[in-house]
Design a protein around this motif. Structure first.
Motif, PDB file in Angstrom:
ATOM      1  N   THR A   1       0.737  -1.845  -0.691  1.00  0.00           N
ATOM      2  CA  THR A   1       0.226   0.380   0.081  1.00  0.00           C
ATOM      3  C   THR A   1       0.896   1.358   0.020  1.00  0.00           C
ATOM      4  O   THR A   1       1.985   1.053   0.569  1.00  0.00           O
ATOM      5  CB  THR A   1      -0.803  -0.137   1.312  1.00  0.00           C
ATOM      6  OG1 THR A   1      -0.283   0.249   2.546  1.00  0.00           O
ATOM      7  CG2 THR A   1      -2.019  -1.206   1.040  1.00  0.00           C
ATOM      8  N   ARG A   2      -0.068   2.625  -0.300  1.00  0.00           N
ATOM      9  CA  ARG A   2       1.377   3.629  -0.317  1.00  0.00           C
ATOM     10  C   ARG A   2       1.639   3.788   0.867  1.00  0.00           C
ATOM     11  O   ARG A   2       2.610   4.650   1.246  1.00  0.00           O
ATOM     12  CB  ARG A   2       0.139   4.668  -0.669  1.00  0.00           C
ATOM     13  CG  ARG A   2       0.689   6.067  -1.133  1.00  0.00           C
ATOM     14  CD  ARG A   2      -1.015   7.119  -0.970  1.00  0.00           C
ATOM     15  NE  ARG A   2       0.316   8.821  -1.200  1.00  0.00           N
ATOM     16  CZ  ARG A   2       0.287   9.373  -0.660  1.00  0.00           C
ATOM     17  NH1 ARG A   2      -0.073   8.959   0.919  1.00  0.00           N
ATOM     18  NH2 ARG A   2       0.756  10.625  -0.972  1.00  0.00           N
ATOM     19  N   ASN A   3       0.509   3.584   1.875  1.00  0.00           N
ATOM     20  CA  ASN A   3       1.092   4.294   3.714  1.00  0.00           C
ATOM     21  C   ASN A   3       2.261   3.151   3.895  1.00  0.00           C
ATOM     22  O   ASN A   3       3.009   2.929   4.188  1.00  0.00           O
ATOM     23  CB  ASN A   3      -0.174   3.930   4.659  1.00  0.00           C
ATOM     24  CG  ASN A   3      -1.077   4.972   3.959  1.00  0.00           C
ATOM     25  OD1 ASN A   3      -0.978   5.983   3.685  1.00  0.00           O
ATOM     26  ND2 ASN A   3      -2.344   4.648   4.692  1.00  0.00           N
TER      27      ASN A   3
ATOM     28  N   LEU B   1       5.789   4.351   2.075  1.00  0.00           N
ATOM     29  CA  LEU B   1       6.413   5.263   2.569  1.00  0.00           C
ATOM     30  C   LEU B   1       6.682   5.494   3.656  1.00  0.00           C
ATOM     31  O   LEU B   1       7.261   6.492   4.158  1.00  0.00           O
ATOM     32  CB  LEU B   1       4.484   6.703   2.625  1.00  0.00           C
ATOM     33  CG  LEU B   1       4.535   7.390   1.003  1.00  0.00           C
ATOM     34  CD1 LEU B   1       2.965   8.235   1.143  1.00  0.00           C
ATOM     35  CD2 LEU B   1       5.450   8.200   0.625  1.00  0.00           C
TER      36      LEU B   1
ATOM     37  N   GLY C   1       5.448  11.643  -0.404  1.00  0.00           N
ATOM     38  CA  GLY C   1       4.935  10.676  -1.712  1.00  0.00           C
ATOM     39  C   GLY C   1       5.043  11.680  -2.503  1.00  0.00           C
ATOM     40  O   GLY C   1       5.643  11.241  -3.962  1.00  0.00           O
TER      41      GLY C   1
ATOM     42  N   LEU D   1       7.458  10.160  -6.414  1.00  0.00           N
ATOM     43  CA  LEU D   1       5.980   9.933  -7.978  1.00  0.00           C
ATOM     44  C   LEU D   1       6.712  10.969  -9.342  1.00  0.00           C
ATOM     45  O   LEU D   1       6.727  10.226 -10.587  1.00  0.00           O
ATOM     46  CB  LEU D   1       5.025  10.456  -7.389  1.00  0.00           C
ATOM     47  CG  LEU D   1       3.829  10.162  -8.436  1.00  0.00           C
ATOM     48  CD1 LEU D   1       3.557   8.721  -8.740  1.00  0.00           C
ATOM     49  CD2 LEU D   1       2.620  11.124  -8.438  1.00  0.00           C
TER      50      LEU D   1
END
Length: 72
Positions: free
Chosen positions: A6-8, A11, A28, A32
């Protein structure tokens, strides 16, 4: 057991590494942008010789990706 990254979680790991390395945490967005620019640079280096060797396809490509550019 495998799980989707996941993004969380991504990060969290990146920010922990940054903290250990004495760097600032990231939200983040810069990751990107940086990854996108790196991707585009690599593709430009690969495509440039081909596009220069095939001007007709290069012109068509430019017309598709930049519709406001007029053909000569």
């Amino acid at each position: 057991m495998y799980r989707a990254l996941t993004r969380n979680k991504f990060l969290e790991v990146i920010n922990e590494l940054a903290r250990v390395g004495g760097m600032e945490a990231s939200k983040g967005h810069s990751i990107l942008i940086g990854a996108t620019l790196e991707y585009l640079r690599k593709h430009a280096q690969i495509l440039a010789p081909y596009m220069q060797a095939h001007p007709a396809q290069n012109e068509e490509f430019i017309h598709i990706v930049m519709p406001g550019v007029q053909r000569q």
